[in-house]
Design a protein around this motif. Structure first.
Motif, PDB file in Angstrom:
ATOM      1  N   PHE A  94       0.835  -1.198   0.000  1.00  0.00           N
ATOM      2  CA  PHE A  94       0.000   0.000   0.000  1.00  0.00           C
ATOM      3  C   PHE A  94       0.873   1.252   0.000  1.00  0.00           C
ATOM      4  N   HIS A  95       1.912   1.245   0.832  1.00  0.00           N
ATOM      5  CA  HIS A  95       2.802   2.413   0.889  1.00  0.00           C
ATOM      6  C   HIS A  95       3.584   2.563  -0.414  1.00  0.00           C
ATOM      7  N   ALA A  96       3.932   1.442  -1.043  1.00  0.00           N
ATOM      8  CA  ALA A  96       4.740   1.494  -2.263  1.00  0.00           C
ATOM      9  C   ALA A  96       3.986   2.171  -3.408  1.00  0.00           C
ATOM     10  N   VAL A  97       2.697   1.868  -3.545  1.00  0.00           N
ATOM     11  CA  VAL A  97       1.950   2.449  -4.665  1.00  0.00           C
ATOM     12  C   VAL A  97       1.709   3.938  -4.471  1.00  0.00           C
ATOM     13  N   HIS A  98       1.955   4.445  -3.262  1.00  0.00           N
ATOM     14  CA  HIS A  98       1.795   5.884  -3.023  1.00  0.00           C
ATOM     15  C   HIS A  98       3.118   6.637  -3.153  1.00  0.00           C
ATOM     16  N   VAL A  99       4.194   5.919  -3.519  1.00  0.00           N
ATOM     17  CA  VAL A  99       5.461   6.583  -3.821  1.00  0.00           C
ATOM     18  C   VAL A  99       5.426   7.003  -5.287  1.00  0.00           C
ATOM     19  N   ALA A 100       5.689   8.264  -5.561  1.00  0.00           N
ATOM     20  CA  ALA A 100       5.636   8.762  -6.938  1.00  0.00           C
ATOM     21  C   ALA A 100       6.754   8.159  -7.781  1.00  0.00           C
ATOM     22  N   ASP A 101       6.469   7.934  -9.062  1.00  0.00           N
ATOM     23  CA  ASP A 101       7.477   7.369  -9.966  1.00  0.00           C
ATOM     24  C   ASP A 101       8.705   8.262 -10.073  1.00  0.00           C
ATOM     25  N   VAL A 102       8.482   9.582  -9.977  1.00  0.00           N
ATOM     26  CA  VAL A 102       9.610  10.504 -10.130  1.00  0.00           C
ATOM     27  C   VAL A 102      10.580  10.416  -8.943  1.00  0.00           C
ATOM     28  N   ASP A 103      10.132   9.776  -7.860  1.00  0.00           N
ATOM     29  CA  ASP A 103      11.007   9.626  -6.696  1.00  0.00           C
ATOM     30  C   ASP A 103      11.905   8.404  -6.796  1.00  0.00           C
ATOM     31  N   VAL A 104      11.785   7.682  -7.912  1.00  0.00           N
ATOM     32  CA  VAL A 104      12.632   6.497  -8.133  1.00  0.00           C
ATOM     33  C   VAL A 104      13.652   6.834  -9.203  1.00  0.00           C
ATOM     34  N   ILE A 105      14.922   6.686  -8.871  1.00  0.00           N
ATOM     35  CA  ILE A 105      16.016   6.943  -9.817  1.00  0.00           C
ATOM     36  C   ILE A 105      16.520   5.583 -10.287  1.00  0.00           C
ATOM     37  N   LEU A 106      16.193   5.250 -11.540  1.00  0.00           N
ATOM     38  CA  LEU A 106      16.497   3.928 -12.075  1.00  0.00           C
ATOM     39  C   LEU A 106      17.254   4.083 -13.379  1.00  0.00           C
ATOM     40  N   ASP A 107      18.491   3.634 -13.412  1.00  0.00           N
ATOM     41  CA  ASP A 107      19.315   3.687 -14.619  1.00  0.00           C
ATOM     42  C   ASP A 107      19.038   2.431 -15.433  1.00  0.00           C
ATOM     43  N   TYR A 155      17.284   6.164  -0.464  1.00  0.00           N
ATOM     44  CA  TYR A 155      17.655   4.787  -0.098  1.00  0.00           C
ATOM     45  C   TYR A 155      18.054   4.016  -1.354  1.00  0.00           C
ATOM     46  N   THR A 156      18.997   3.098  -1.195  1.00  0.00           N
ATOM     47  CA  THR A 156      19.512   2.315  -2.316  1.00  0.00           C
ATOM     48  C   THR A 156      18.908   0.910  -2.298  1.00  0.00           C
ATOM     49  N   VAL A 157      18.435   0.482  -3.456  1.00  0.00           N
ATOM     50  CA  VAL A 157      17.902  -0.873  -3.619  1.00  0.00           C
ATOM     51  C   VAL A 157      18.801  -1.625  -4.585  1.00  0.00           C
ATOM     52  N   TRP A 158      19.452  -2.689  -4.103  1.00  0.00           N
ATOM     53  CA  TRP A 158      20.310  -3.521  -4.949  1.00  0.00           C
ATOM     54  C   TRP A 158      19.494  -4.644  -5.574  1.00  0.00           C
ATOM     55  N   ASN A 159      19.943  -5.128  -6.748  1.00  0.00           N
ATOM     56  CA  ASN A 159      19.229  -6.165  -7.503  1.00  0.00           C
ATOM     57  C   ASN A 159      17.774  -5.758  -7.744  1.00  0.00           C
ATOM     58  N   PRO A 160      17.537  -4.565  -8.298  1.00  0.00           N
ATOM     59  CA  PRO A 160      16.146  -4.077  -8.430  1.00  0.00           C
ATOM     60  C   PRO A 160      15.296  -5.022  -9.278  1.00  0.00           C
ATOM     61  N   LYS A 207       8.787  -0.784   1.421  1.00  0.00           N
ATOM     62  CA  LYS A 207       8.057  -0.199   0.299  1.00  0.00           C
ATOM     63  C   LYS A 207       8.984   0.176  -0.852  1.00  0.00           C
ATOM     64  N   HIS A 208      10.267   0.434  -0.552  1.00  0.00           N
ATOM     65  CA  HIS A 208      11.196   0.841  -1.610  1.00  0.00           C
ATOM     66  C   HIS A 208      11.484  -0.328  -2.560  1.00  0.00           C
ATOM     67  N   VAL A 209      11.667  -1.517  -1.990  1.00  0.00           N
ATOM     68  CA  VAL A 209      11.903  -2.708  -2.809  1.00  0.00           C
ATOM     69  C   VAL A 209      10.688  -2.982  -3.686  1.00  0.00           C
ATOM     70  N   ILE A 210       9.492  -2.873  -3.094  1.00  0.00           N
ATOM     71  CA  ILE A 210       8.267  -3.150  -3.848  1.00  0.00           C
ATOM     72  C   ILE A 210       8.034  -2.101  -4.924  1.00  0.00           C
ATOM     73  N   LYS A 211       8.276  -0.820  -4.595  1.00  0.00           N
ATOM     74  CA  LYS A 211       8.070   0.248  -5.577  1.00  0.00           C
ATOM     75  C   LYS A 211       8.986   0.065  -6.778  1.00  0.00           C
ATOM     76  N   VAL A 212      10.231  -0.260  -6.513  1.00  0.00           N
ATOM     77  CA  VAL A 212      11.182  -0.466  -7.616  1.00  0.00           C
ATOM     78  C   VAL A 212      10.750  -1.666  -8.466  1.00  0.00           C
ATOM     79  N   ALA A 213      10.296  -2.730  -7.815  1.00  0.00           N
ATOM     80  CA  ALA A 213       9.849  -3.913  -8.562  1.00  0.00           C
ATOM     81  C   ALA A 213       8.658  -3.576  -9.447  1.00  0.00           C
ATOM     82  N   ILE A 214       7.703  -2.799  -8.921  1.00  0.00           N
ATOM     83  CA  ILE A 214       6.533  -2.398  -9.713  1.00  0.00           C
ATOM     84  C   ILE A 214       6.956  -1.556 -10.914  1.00  0.00           C
ATOM     85  N   LEU A 215       7.878  -0.620 -10.677  1.00  0.00           N
ATOM     86  CA  LEU A 215       8.322   0.266 -11.748  1.00  0.00           C
ATOM     87  C   LEU A 215       9.088  -0.503 -12.817  1.00  0.00           C
ATOM     88  N   CYS A 216       9.939  -1.426 -12.381  1.00  0.00           N
ATOM     89  CA  CYS A 216      10.694  -2.239 -13.339  1.00  0.00           C
ATOM     90  C   CYS A 216       9.738  -3.031 -14.230  1.00  0.00           C
TER      91      CYS A 216
END
Length: 946
Positions: A551-564, A583-588, A607-616
């Motif tokens: 629930f918290h992950a889906v409320h994190v804005a996409d622009v707040d994720v820096i993904l190369d 915060y840094t997420v390894w193996n996104p 929520k950071h791990v989940i948000k990155v997984a959703i975005l990926c």
């Protein structure tokens, strides 16, 4: 006339009556077709057969009679054990229960009105005061009997002795039809409903005060326009009685824990779906499901998922607890059943899983489950799949959390923690590429040999069971990470409530665990759902578990994720509370991602791990990396090592194209939430890679392996011989007659082949054989020296073959090694297969520098397409890995068979067996028979004419 009236059945005929099971949650007598029985003790009574499991639904339905609301109490009950009667009557019973309306049978209306002295009046049955209280007794004679039949234990015979709510005079005695009851409580049921009782008890268990309960109830009654039934007349005294009951209740019903459990089971039989006492040979098992939990399972389990949360409390509780969870619309987990057992939960699942499914299907026969998630590979998967008719997935949340917490506890260096966590994930996934899991484990233990604390723990706790987990990942698709946050939230909530230090002295008793789960803990989940549905008591819900990490992950804005997207080793997520912090997420995108936020650093899923997984997943720039890399490595390995044998290559093309179509079908099903084992017809509808041939030939190439070119020369030689003999102009007038064709084939033409074989075997009549067909192009090709072939292995567009009759001349062969090679020699230029094409094909195969180009290109195109378009859905990806790795193993096995001359065409049943998502065992491909090889001369001999 009476002679034409239908005869009433006798009691001996009851087993011929239809079993009635109305398709609704509760049903009454009005929804059943009754039959009057003739003769016997029940002569003239109404009878009907229903499933025994639905007796409670019938009792509830009868209590909801609009004209005469009532509560039916158990007046008497008798039981007898199975096997106690050698010759049971047709209506003999295992259980006998008499239900009577709570407004009778005694009548105290006269004493209430002051007529006579009722102080010494005893009930007719001599049982003292009734649960309905004396002032509510109005002489109602409505009652029925339920018999659980001795010869048919799954059926219940209902005998309705008096269906009308009347007194001895035959007049209505309560409800709206009774004029004396109008304006009194006798218009309504004598007691509050079980649903309201459960609601009030739950509110009291979670700490809501008596005054608040009454105030809330009044608001609800006013909201629907005033009182309509007995529930609307809830009084302070009703609530006070329930409050007193809670205060005086105790989990310890007996000094002995075992005896206390038995007493609880006897008192709460409708909440127990399985019970087995602990004995020398059998473990203790108790399955619990309340009515409310059953409702949630019906609501959220239909076309949804159920997940197991097993082995909780191994260290602190007497017996571990297994919970079955469903997921609501907000992605929160709700416990719908608890199983407490003294053995490993997976070993005895066959004993209770069927009974649980039966409870659900009894309530709603149309209920269907989409997926069952097991977090322990020892579960009897085949039993679950058979009972629920759904796919079974392996959930790695349990092992992920256990490994993560152990690493964080026993290793201090974060970089080492990250690499160890990633490597452990590889142990589960990469061993799909090989049969020996111990190689990956050995490598892990050597790389991190200096981490003594973790290695000691790993050897003791995980090494004995790691093979079981690896086999589980090999044989089962792994569930996507979406439900992990909900499962973890339930785990933390259960742990925080259960492991409260004030309960420490009770952890060793199972009766306390049962009491805690079915009262306080159960009520907290009831309050959550009630609050969501009505909006009441939001402030009383436990704020720690209102939402989970998803629930918290889906409320994190996409622009707040820096993904190369060019470097997917790590990703950054800006903190939602401190914008200067990231915060840094390894193996996104991986199931084994790791974050450096405080919540993740104590072993939780953040929520950071989940948000990155959703975005990926949404951007399709990364997928669960471990699974995707295994998938990619498998396909690359297949692409780089295509089979040399043309027959094996054709088998490989068939498997690869079917894999491609299977994955497409899996994705379509997954998108609709209907992913099931593929039906046979999907596998036969192979994708059109190229449209080079008419549809019939395309279908043939799709469904059959293509033969290697070796017999082509012999077949062409036979074709030319038949053509030259048959199409001789002297026979032109006979071509239109079939009898001439039969005569020609069985005499002159047949004899020419007999002479060939006789001459080869004996040496006689060599001079009489037709010199034009003594040998074929294959024979001439093997007599061409290798040095006469000019083949550029770096440029396989063409080859040159020096003429055997004119050494100054060289013929050109285009597409060397392909079934569709072309030569510029005179024999080839008139459409025949020449020795130069065959010689080049033999040389290409021997040097392994070229393969049949069209087949190889189709094979390559299929694999490249699979490689460039991996599935986005993690569940589909897991299916794809399983298919691809098995394809890899099958091709290796096919090559071994081909090298030994044992590879046969695929049997027909293979196409119908591909639906099981399994490749066919190689043993089924063996059909070793004498005389299967071609003749050593590679000549073609006709054996049948049609």
């Amino acid at each position: 006339m009476k002679g034409h009236e239908a005869k009433m059945p006798r009691m001996e005929d009851i087993l011929n009556l239809p079993v009635q099971d109305p398709p609704c949650a509760e049903f009454s007598a009005a929804q059943i077709k009754w039959v009057k029985v003739e003769g016997g003790r029940q002569g003239g009574d109404d009878i009907a057969l229903i499933p025994f499991a639905r007796v409670d639904d019938f009792v509830k339905g009868e209590s909801s009679n609009a004209e005469c609301p009532a509560s039916f109490r158990i007046e008497s009950r008798r039981k007898r054990p199975e096997g106690s009667i050698s010759k049971p009557r047709v209506d003999g019973y295992l259980e006998y229960t008499l239900y009577w309306c709570s407004y009778g049978p005694e009548d105290y209306r006269d004493s209430e009105s002051g007529i006579g002295d009722g102080s010494n009046i005893k009930p007719a049955s001599g049982k003292g005061s009734r649960p309905g209280r004396r002032h509510m007794m109005r002489g109602c004679l409505c009652h029925f009997t339920v018999k659980r039949l001795y010869t048919r234990p799954l059926l219940a015979l209902i005998i309705y002795n008096q269906r009308k709510h009347v007194d001895k005079s035959g007049a209505p005695c309560h409800g709206i039809l009774d004029q004396d009851a109008v304006g009194t409580r006798a218009m309504y049921a004598p007691r509050i409903s079980e649903e309201l009782r459960q609601k009030v008890m739950s509110m009291l268990y979670v700490g809501i005060s008596l005054d608040t309960v009454i105030q809330h109830h009044m608001e609800v009654v006013q909201g629907h326009g005033g009182p309509h039934n007995r529930d609307d007349f809830l009084t302070r005294n009703d609530v006070r009685n329930m409050e007193r009951l809670i205060r005086n209740s105790s989990h310890e019903l007996h000094a002995s824990d075992e005896c206390s459990i038995k007493v609880w089971v006897q008192r709460h039989q409708k909440h127990v779906f399985y019970f087995q006492e602990n004995s020398g040979s059998e473990p203790f098992i108790l399955g619990i499901q309340t009515d409310w939990q059953l409702q949630q399972m019906l609501l959220y389990g239909h076309n949804g998922s159920i997940a197991s949360h097993s082995t909780f409390g191994l260290k602190k509780l007497k017996f571990p607890l297994c919970t079955l969870l469903v997921f609501d619309s907000t992605h929160n987990a709700i416990p719908v059943a608890w199983v407490i057992t003294s053995s490993f939960i997976g070993q005895d699942v066959h004993k209770w899983i069927g009974l649980l499914a039966e409870r659900v299907h009894t309530k709603d026969p149309r209920w269907r489950l989409n997926a069952f998630l097991v977090d322990d590979p020892s579960f009897e998967v085949s039993m679950i799949r058979e009972v629920f008719q759904c796919r079974v997935l392996l959930c790695v949340w349990h092992i992920r959390r256990a490994w993560m917490r152990s690493i964080l506890k026993k290793c201090c260096n974060f970089d080492v923690q990250r690499e160890m966590f990633k490597h452990l994930g590889w142990i589960l996934y990469c061993t799909r590429n090989g049969p020996n899991a111990m190689d990956a484990i050995e490598e892990f233990m050597q790389v991190f040999v200096d981490q003594h604390a973790f290695m000691d723990h790993f050897k003791i706790r995980w090494l004995p069971t790691i093979e079981l987990w690896v086999n589980g990942v090999r044989s089962l698709p792994v569930a996507s990470p979406e439900p992990h946050a909900a499962i973890e939230s339930y785990h933390l909530r259960l742990k925080s409530k259960l492991y409260n230090e004030q309960h420490a002295n009770s952890w060793a008793r199972v009766d306390w665990l049962i009491h805690f789960l079915t009262t306080e803990f159960h009520s907290s989940y009831w309050l959550d759902q009630y609050s969501v549905e009505t909006g009441y008591f939001e402030n009383l819900r436990d704020k720690s578990f209102l939402t989970n990490a998803w629930f918290h992950a889906v409320h994190v804005a996409d622009v707040d994720v820096i993904l190369d997207e060019q470097n997917l080793e790590l990703a950054k997520v800006i903190s939602q509370t401190d914008r200067s912090l990231a915060y840094t997420v390894w193996n996104p995108g991986s199931e084994f991602s790791l974050c450096d936020c405080p919540w993740s650093r104590v072993g939780n899923l953040c929520k950071h791990v989940i948000k990155v997984a959703i975005l990926c997943k949404n951007r399709q720039v990364a997928r669960p990396l471990l699974a995707a890399q295994v998938y990619r490595q498998t396909l690359v390995s297949l692409l780089q090592n295509p089979p040399d044998d043309p027959l094996v290559l054709e088998h490989a093309i068939l498997h690869a194209t079917r894999l491609q179509q299977d994955i497409k079908g899996l994705e379509d099903l997954s998108n609709n939430g209907l992913l099931q084992p593929l039906p046979p017809e999907i596998n036969s509808q192979l994708a059109d890679n190229v449209l080079l041939f008419p549809q019939l030939w395309v279908n043939g190439v799709r469904s059959l392996p293509v033969a290697s070119p070796e017999p082509h020369a012999a077949i062409e030689s036979y074709h030319l011989r038949l053509k030259s003999k048959l199409y001789n102009e002297q026979h032109a007038n006979s071509w239109a007659r079939v009898d001439w064709l039969i005569h020609f084939l069985t005499t002159e033409f047949h004899s020419s082949y007999w002479l060939d074989q006789y001459s080869v075997e004996t040496g006689y009549f060599e001079n009489l054989r037709d010199k034009s067909f003594l040998t074929n192009a294959w024979f001439h090709a093997v007599h061409v020296a290798d040095v006469d072939v000019i083949l550029d292995e770096q440029n396989l567009e063409l080859a040159k073959v020096i003429s055997q009759t004119d050494r100054s001349l060289a013929y050109t062969v285009w597409n060397p090694g392909s079934e569709f090679s072309l030569c510029d020699c005179p024999w080839s230029r008139v459409g025949n297969l020449c020795k130069h094409v065959i010689k080049v094909a033999i040389l290409c195969k021997n040097r392994q520098v070229a393969r049949p180009l069209l087949a190889a290109q189709v094979y390559r195109q299929t694999l490249v397409s699979l490689l460039q378009n991996p599935p986005d859905d993690p569940l589909v990806l897991e299916h794809a890995i399983l298919h691809a790795t098995r394809l890899q193993q099958d091709i290796k096995g096919l090559e071994d068979l081909s090298n030994n001359g044992l590879l046969q065409p695929l049997p027909p049943e293979i196409n119908s067996q591909l639906a099981d998502n399994l490749c066919i065992p190689l043993g089924k491909l063996l059909a070793i028979k004498e005389g299967d090889k071609l003749a050593e001369t590679s000549d073609c001999i006709p054996v049948i004419s049609e």
